[in-house]
Design an enzyme around this catalytic site. Structure first.
Site, mmCIF file in Angstrom:
data_model
loop_
_atom_site.group_PDB
_atom_site.id
_atom_site.type_symbol
_atom_site.label_atom_id
_atom_site.label_comp_id
_atom_site.label_asym_id
_atom_site.label_seq_id
_atom_site.Cartn_x
_atom_site.Cartn_y
_atom_site.Cartn_z
ATOM 1 C CG ASP A 96 -4.751 5.415 6.538
ATOM 2 O OD1 ASP A 96 -3.605 5.342 7.039
ATOM 3 O OD2 ASP A 96 -5.090 4.735 5.551
ATOM 4 C CG HIS A 145 -1.456 3.646 4.476
ATOM 5 N ND1 HIS A 145 -2.704 3.211 4.848
ATOM 6 C CD2 HIS A 145 -0.805 2.583 3.972
ATOM 7 C CE1 HIS A 145 -2.812 1.914 4.569
ATOM 8 N NE2 HIS A 145 -1.669 1.501 4.048
ATOM 9 C CB SER A 161 -0.936 0.013 1.208
ATOM 10 O OG SER A 161 -0.204 -0.182 2.397
#
Ligand SMILES: *[C@@H]1O[C@H](CO)[C@@H](O)[C@H](O)[C@H]1NC(C)=O
Ligand SMILES: *[C@@H]1O[C@H](CO)[C@@H](O)[C@H](O)[C@H]1NC(C)=O
Ligand SMILES: *[C@@H]1O[C@H](CO)[C@@H](O)[C@H](O)[C@H]1NC(C)=O
Ligand SMILES: *[C@@H]1O[C@H](CO)[C@@H](O)[C@H](O)[C@H]1NC(C)=O
Ligand SMILES: *[C@@H]1O[C@H](CO)[C@@H](O)[C@H](O)[C@H]1NC(C)=O
Ligand SMILES: *[C@@H]1O[C@H](CO)[C@@H](O)[C@H](O)[C@H]1NC(C)=O
Length: 376
Positions: free
Chosen positions: A344, A347, A38
């Protein structure tokens, strides 16, 4: 907090290198090929997961992407990722996610998938380390997609060798999720630590595979200090005081795990350099600059509590509610994400990624800085 002499020296170097490097002429880069999770995914997970997760891919919902793209696009941030800033610096467009097949890949492709692991999916299944959210998108699967794409990029082996020799490969960050899943399903840090050498050996094999395709420049990022992630801090909310690093407030054991990964990765890269002296193997560091963000937040404009997520719904010092994540209905973001390190809880913000990209391109947190490795 007082800044140490070492820190001042580093920033002196930082500013010096940053000013000196634009004078260096860098080689033309045909394309960038990116693998990872991610931290680098520009939209693959959204494609792969939609049949499984249906309408619950929260990272594909607002306020994700609000800062730069003015809407969600599968990136796990408010805006651009490190790979976007690198592509930009090379004069290339943002890398299209490979799984959205009808875009052109002649200037690069991104194979990274949120949640991806270095170890095989089968390993996690065999050890009961899975939930339906874990998608089969390990490094080996990503490399098989690269193999699948190859015929559209070049034809003969000589042709491919020459073409890939003028491309930049970015392999990672990868491995962070391997450890996260082990810990999430109840393994101790000690048990998890025992798998670091396996993760490193998978990354090392992937590097060799790309070299055998003709790669001459490969960026290999280490993992970041997961002990500083607001989500992990929230999970371990009531740990005893000595579980935390006194200076950063991060969880000691988790950071130790990731430092161990990074030390072993660097050692492996050193060995690979001896075997392949014609290839630029570039170790880049998420870890150190993230720690700097927490020790010297004002220097970077991170004027909010540095361990607090921008986007979240937590009634606690990390702004994390484990049942109400960013992207879910009713969960909103802070006013100004550029004043936060964490987007968040898992990240970083575009602002943090921009600093990291700069330290990889120009130093000091890259060995060697990417622009130096690509000089004539
Ligand atoms: C997908 O989600 C929608 C709305 O949440 C639901 O009506 C539908 O049945 C779901 N489809 C599948 C295949 O789960
Ligand atoms: C990509 O493919 C999909 C499905 O085949 C199609 O609906 C869409 O219009 C295509 N997009 C572009 C940019 O060609
Ligand atoms: C995984 O879970 C199944 C069912 O709960 C159990 O039978 C099996 O022994 C477990 N395997 C491992 C490696 O823990
Ligand atoms: C994972 O994907 C790979 C490559 O597509 C495939 O060979 C393998 O069978 C898949 N594994 C599972 C458990 O679906
Ligand atoms: C931490 O402790 C408080 C008070 O004892 C409790 O309400 C809370 O649920 C605990 N949090 C976690 C994450 O265990
Ligand atoms: C998290 O959200 C739930 C409602 O979804 C709420 O009941 C709970 O108190 C919240 N917890 C925290 C720590 O904010």
């Amino acid at each position: 907090m007082k800044s140490s002499p070492q820190f001042s020296l580093l920033f002196l170097l930082f500013s010096f290198v940053a000013k000196a490097l634009p004078l260096i002429r860098t080689k033309h880069v045909n394309a960038i090929f990116s693998f990872g999770d991610s931290y680098a995914d520009t939209g693959n997970f959204a494609v792969l997961a939609s049949p499984v997760l249906n309408d619950t891919i929260w990272t594909s919902k607002p306020p994700y992407g609000e800062t730069f793209f003015h809407g969600p696009n599968g990136r796990c941030s408010d805006g651009r990722l490190v790979i976007d800033f690198i592509a930009d610096e090379m004069g290339l467009p943002f890398l299209p996610p490979y799984l959205s097949h009808n875009e052109s890949f002649s200037r690069g492709a991104n194979f990274a998938v949120s949640g991806a692991t270095a170890l095989e999916f089968e390993f996690f299944v065999k050890n009961n380390l899975t939930s339906p959210d874990i998608i089969n998108s390990s490094l080996r699967v990503q490399l098989s997609w690269f193999e699948e794409l190859k015929p559209s990029l070049c034809s003969t082996p000589e042709d491919c060798w020459e073409y890939f020799g003028k491309c930049l490969f970015v392999l990672g960050e990868i491995g962070g999720n391997d450890y996260a899943y082990m810990l999430f399903f109840g393994w101790s840090v000690e048990q998890t630590m025992a798998y670091v050498p396996y993760v490193i050996s998978v990354i090392s094999s992937a590097v060799e595979r790309l070299i055998n395709e003709g790669a001459t420049a490969i960026v290999i990022p280490g993992t970041w200090p997961a002990g500083c992630a607001p989500i992990n801090l929230a999970i371990n909310m009531n740990a005893s005081i000595d579980a935390y690093e006194p200076q950063t407030g991060c969880i000691k054991a988790l950071n130790e795990l990731h430092r161990s990964h990074n030390i072993k990765l660097r050692f492996e890269i050193t060995k690979l350099r001896l075997r392949y002296p014609h290839v630029a193997l570039i170790y880049t560091d998420y870890y150190s600059l993230t720690i700097d963000f927490l020790l010297f937040p004002q220097h970077f404009g991170f004027i909010r509590a540095p361990l607090m997520a921008c986007c979240g719904n937590g009634n606690n010092q990390y702004n994390i509610n484990l049942t109400e994540a960013c992207g879910m209905p009713g969960v909103s973001a802070c006013q100004d994400p550029s004043t936060y390190v964490s987007w968040d809880g898992a990240h970083m913000t575009e602002a943090a990624y921009r600093y990291i990209a700069s330290s990889w391109l120009r130093g000091p947190y890259a060995d060697p800085p990417i622009l130096l490795a690509l000089r004539y």
